[in-house]
Design an enzyme around this catalytic site. Structure first.
Site, PDB file in Angstrom:
ATOM      1  N   ASP A  80       0.837  -1.235   0.237  1.00  0.00           N
ATOM      2  CA  ASP A  80       0.045  -0.012  -0.054  1.00  0.00           C
ATOM      3  C   ASP A  80       1.029   1.103  -0.022  1.00  0.00           C
ATOM      4  OD1 ASP A  80      -2.119   1.680   0.075  1.00  0.00           O
ATOM      5  OD2 ASP A  80      -2.814   1.179   2.354  1.00  0.00           O
ATOM      6  N   LYS A  81       0.297   2.344  -0.511  1.00  0.00           N
ATOM      7  CA  LYS A  81       0.804   3.512  -0.111  1.00  0.00           C
ATOM      8  C   LYS A  81       0.034   4.466   0.692  1.00  0.00           C
ATOM      9  CE  LYS A  81      -0.733   7.091  -1.976  1.00  0.00           C
ATOM     10  NZ  LYS A  81      -0.903   8.587  -1.621  1.00  0.00           N
ATOM     11  N   HIS A  82       0.801   5.466   1.497  1.00  0.00           N
ATOM     12  CA  HIS A  82       0.057   6.582   2.216  1.00  0.00           C
ATOM     13  C   HIS A  82       0.691   7.769   1.886  1.00  0.00           C
ATOM     14  CE1 HIS A  82      -3.448   7.069   5.017  1.00  0.00           C
ATOM     15  NE2 HIS A  82      -2.786   8.045   5.355  1.00  0.00           N
ATOM     16  N   SER A  83      -0.052   8.921   1.981  1.00  0.00           N
ATOM     17  CA  SER A  83       0.425  10.140   1.907  1.00  0.00           C
ATOM     18  C   SER A  83       0.018  10.920   3.374  1.00  0.00           C
ATOM     19  CB  SER A  83      -0.345  10.908   0.873  1.00  0.00           C
ATOM     20  OG  SER A  83      -0.245  12.374   0.864  1.00  0.00           O
ATOM     21  N   THR A 120      -8.993  11.255   0.206  1.00  0.00           N
ATOM     22  CA  THR A 120      -9.210  10.225  -0.631  1.00  0.00           C
ATOM     23  C   THR A 120     -10.599   9.705  -0.564  1.00  0.00           C
ATOM     24  OG1 THR A 120      -7.055   9.677  -0.774  1.00  0.00           O
ATOM     25  CG2 THR A 120      -8.842   8.252  -1.749  1.00  0.00           C
ATOM     26  N   ARG A 168      -9.019  15.718  15.597  1.00  0.00           N
ATOM     27  CA  ARG A 168      -7.861  16.670  15.139  1.00  0.00           C
ATOM     28  C   ARG A 168      -8.072  17.469  14.119  1.00  0.00           C
ATOM     29  NH1 ARG A 168      -4.065  12.586  13.208  1.00  0.00           N
ATOM     30  NH2 ARG A 168      -2.569  14.209  12.736  1.00  0.00           N
ATOM     31  N   SER A 183      -1.187   7.953  13.405  1.00  0.00           N
ATOM     32  CA  SER A 183      -2.378   7.713  12.725  1.00  0.00           C
ATOM     33  C   SER A 183      -2.080   7.143  11.585  1.00  0.00           C
ATOM     34  CB  SER A 183      -2.915   9.112  12.235  1.00  0.00           C
ATOM     35  OG  SER A 183      -3.855   9.203  11.224  1.00  0.00           O
ATOM     36  N   LYS A 187      -2.877   2.297  11.054  1.00  0.00           N
ATOM     37  CA  LYS A 187      -3.729   1.833  10.020  1.00  0.00           C
ATOM     38  C   LYS A 187      -3.218   0.964   9.090  1.00  0.00           C
ATOM     39  CE  LYS A 187      -5.007   6.207   8.127  1.00  0.00           C
ATOM     40  NZ  LYS A 187      -5.226   7.486   8.970  1.00  0.00           N
ATOM     41  N   LYS A 188      -2.061   1.547   8.637  1.00  0.00           N
ATOM     42  CA  LYS A 188      -1.209   0.633   7.629  1.00  0.00           C
ATOM     43  C   LYS A 188      -0.712  -0.816   8.300  1.00  0.00           C
ATOM     44  CE  LYS A 188      -2.568   3.112   5.241  1.00  0.00           C
ATOM     45  NZ  LYS A 188      -3.081   2.967   4.007  1.00  0.00           N
TER      46      LYS A 188
HETATM   47  N1  URA Z   1      -2.832  10.989   6.956  1.00  0.00           N
HETATM   48  C1  URA Z   1      -3.320  10.398   8.073  1.00  0.00           C
HETATM   49  O1  URA Z   1      -3.902   9.216   7.746  1.00  0.00           O
HETATM   50  N2  URA Z   1      -3.407  10.785   9.268  1.00  0.00           N
HETATM   51  C2  URA Z   1      -2.637  11.736   9.536  1.00  0.00           C
HETATM   52  O2  URA Z   1      -2.531  12.398  10.587  1.00  0.00           O
HETATM   53  C3  URA Z   1      -2.186  12.772   8.565  1.00  0.00           C
HETATM   54  C4  URA Z   1      -2.411  12.214   7.177  1.00  0.00           C
END
Ligand code: URA
Length: 437
Positions: A80-83, A120, A168, A183, A187-188
């Protein structure tokens, strides 16, 4: 546990023990600690930070607040990729089907708009009928049949992140290195991955705008992954201007579809290919990044990724009309073109102003429970470095009313700077990478 005592300790710069932090977080999940108290705690963390042991506890409690995805018998590497969040950042919408088409399995868990950045999930939900909430059984079924699936934090997976993320967003506590790290990584880690690629944004549109802070964030996330046996590569990429040409939910899906069709803006395509290349390396599909990039570009040009996206949308209940210019997505009822009031060079496009500018148009939130208008936003007609003459179009506002167009036009006039020459060099699209040692 007395929540206000723990909040005061963090406020005064002390570290909480594992048991204390666990009690506070679990108390929040169970309703014994209120949103007001958690917001105060988050603000204390924003100012005081967390030490390594507190960060580890936060990641652990967030991860264990829900289930961990079943690996099932995935017929390929799970990547996966996360930004870390940017403006105009629609990369995930292109990347998930592209990586699946390249042979990877992509169980992608994304977020909603956060602060000035888009989300997203909000973008995907602008597709009529598209569902981002579903049972894990359904999610796994889509992963098996399509190779990628895209959901949000649920009651089953990382529910604590879902609640903290929303809190937040409306309490100005997003730009905190440990909170972002926990965060994203909770998730990842819940996705049971073989490899993870992080797109860490740098520049005024990022949460941590300075390169050294982005690098520290990248190292922290790579470190959390390494400690838990997950191979993580972080790519630092430019967010000193919006990515691509569009900012706004449905507008960004349209631009993503263009990219999937082998068209669309160069910067979006190049970053997508870079990240897809990194995913291919981390999953062992290719040996070099250059080969990964090349494969990604070939797949995009061949149209297979667009077809994969169509299958994903259908599987998640959505309808796209690819034969139409607007793809069947919501369209704002009116537009206004903003033109240059002098000739010169586009010397800067402030991404943060664009990101915040979408909110008064109705495309983002100021409260947790707000609905958003998917059709509104901005479309850039010029990019940083372009020469323009007086009267040339700079950008288009898409709005719901004449008042909104007026407000949007003011945003654009402030955000797009025309000057005699470039005063600051734009950042390179990709600055550097940080890898697990
Ligand atoms: N993306 C996330 O999932 N969490 C954050 O805190 C910032 C960007």
């Amino acid at each position: 546990m007395i929540p206000q005592q723990l909040i005061a300790r963090k406020r005064d710069g002390h570290a909480l023990s594992r048991l204390e932090l666990e009690a506070l977080l679990k108390g929040y999940l169970q309703g014994d600690v209120g949103d007001d108290q958690m917001a105060a705690f988050l603000m204390a963390v924003y100012f005081r930070g967390l030490d390594d042991s507190e960060l580890e506890t936060l990641v652990e409690v967030m991860l264990r607040s829900g289930d961990v995805l079943d690996r099932s018998d995935a017929p390929g590497p799970r990547v996966d990729k996360h930004s870390t969040g940017g403006v105009g950042d629609k990369v995930s919408i292109v990347l998930a089907p592209l990586a699946a088409e390249m042979g990877m399995i992509v169980p992608m868990m994304s977020g909603r708009s956060l602060g000035h950045t888009g989300g997203t999930l909000d973008k995907l939900e602008s597709i009529p009928g598209f569902r981002t909430r579903m049972s894990l059984g359904r999610f796994n079924g889509i992963l098996d049949s399509v190779g990628c699936a895209m959901i949000g934090q649920t009651d089953e997976i990382a529910p604590l992140d879902r609640r903290l993320y929303a809190l937040r967003d409306v309490t100005a506590t997003v730009p905190s290195l440990p909170l972002i790290t926990a965060s994203i990584m909770s998730k990842k880690l819940a996705e049971s991955l073989d490899g993870l690629v992080l797109d860490v944004k740098v520049g005024s549109g990022a949460f941590l705008s300075r390169t050294e802070d982005a690098r520290r964030l990248a190292r922290a996330m790579v470190g959390v992954g390494r400690a838990r046996g997950l191979a993580v590569t972080a790519v630092l990429s430019a967010m000193d201007r919006p990515l691509g040409r569009s900012v706004g939910n449905a507008l960004e899906v349209r631009e993503s579809v263009a990219c999937l069709a082998g068209k669309g803006p160069d910067d979006l395509r190049d970053l997508v290919c870079e990240l897809a290349g990194e995913m291919a390396v981390s999953s062992g599909l290719v040996l070099t990044l250059a080969e990964g990039r090349r494969r990604a570009a070939d797949v995009l040009a061949g149209g297979g990724a667009l077809e994969r996206f169509r299958r994903l949308v259908r599987a998640q209940g959505g309808t796209l009309r690819l034969s139409r210019d607007d793809c069947g997505l919501p369209v704002a009822p009116m537009t206004k073109v903003v033109t240059a009031n002098r000739g010169g060079v586009v010397a800067g496009i402030d991404p943060r102003a664009f990101g915040y500018g979408v909110i008064p148009l109705g495309g983002g939130r100021t409260r947790q429970d707000q609905d958003i208008d998917p059709g509104v936003g901005f479309e850039l007609c010029a990019r940083v470095g372009d020469r323009v003459s007086r009267g040339d179009p700079l950008a288009i506002v898409h709005g719901a009313s004449p008042d909104d167009l007026f407000v949007g036009a003011r945003v654009l006039e402030d955000a797009v700077k025309v000057a005699d020459r470039l005063t600051v060099d734009p950042l390179p699209l990709v600055l550097e990478r940080v890898v697990s040692g």
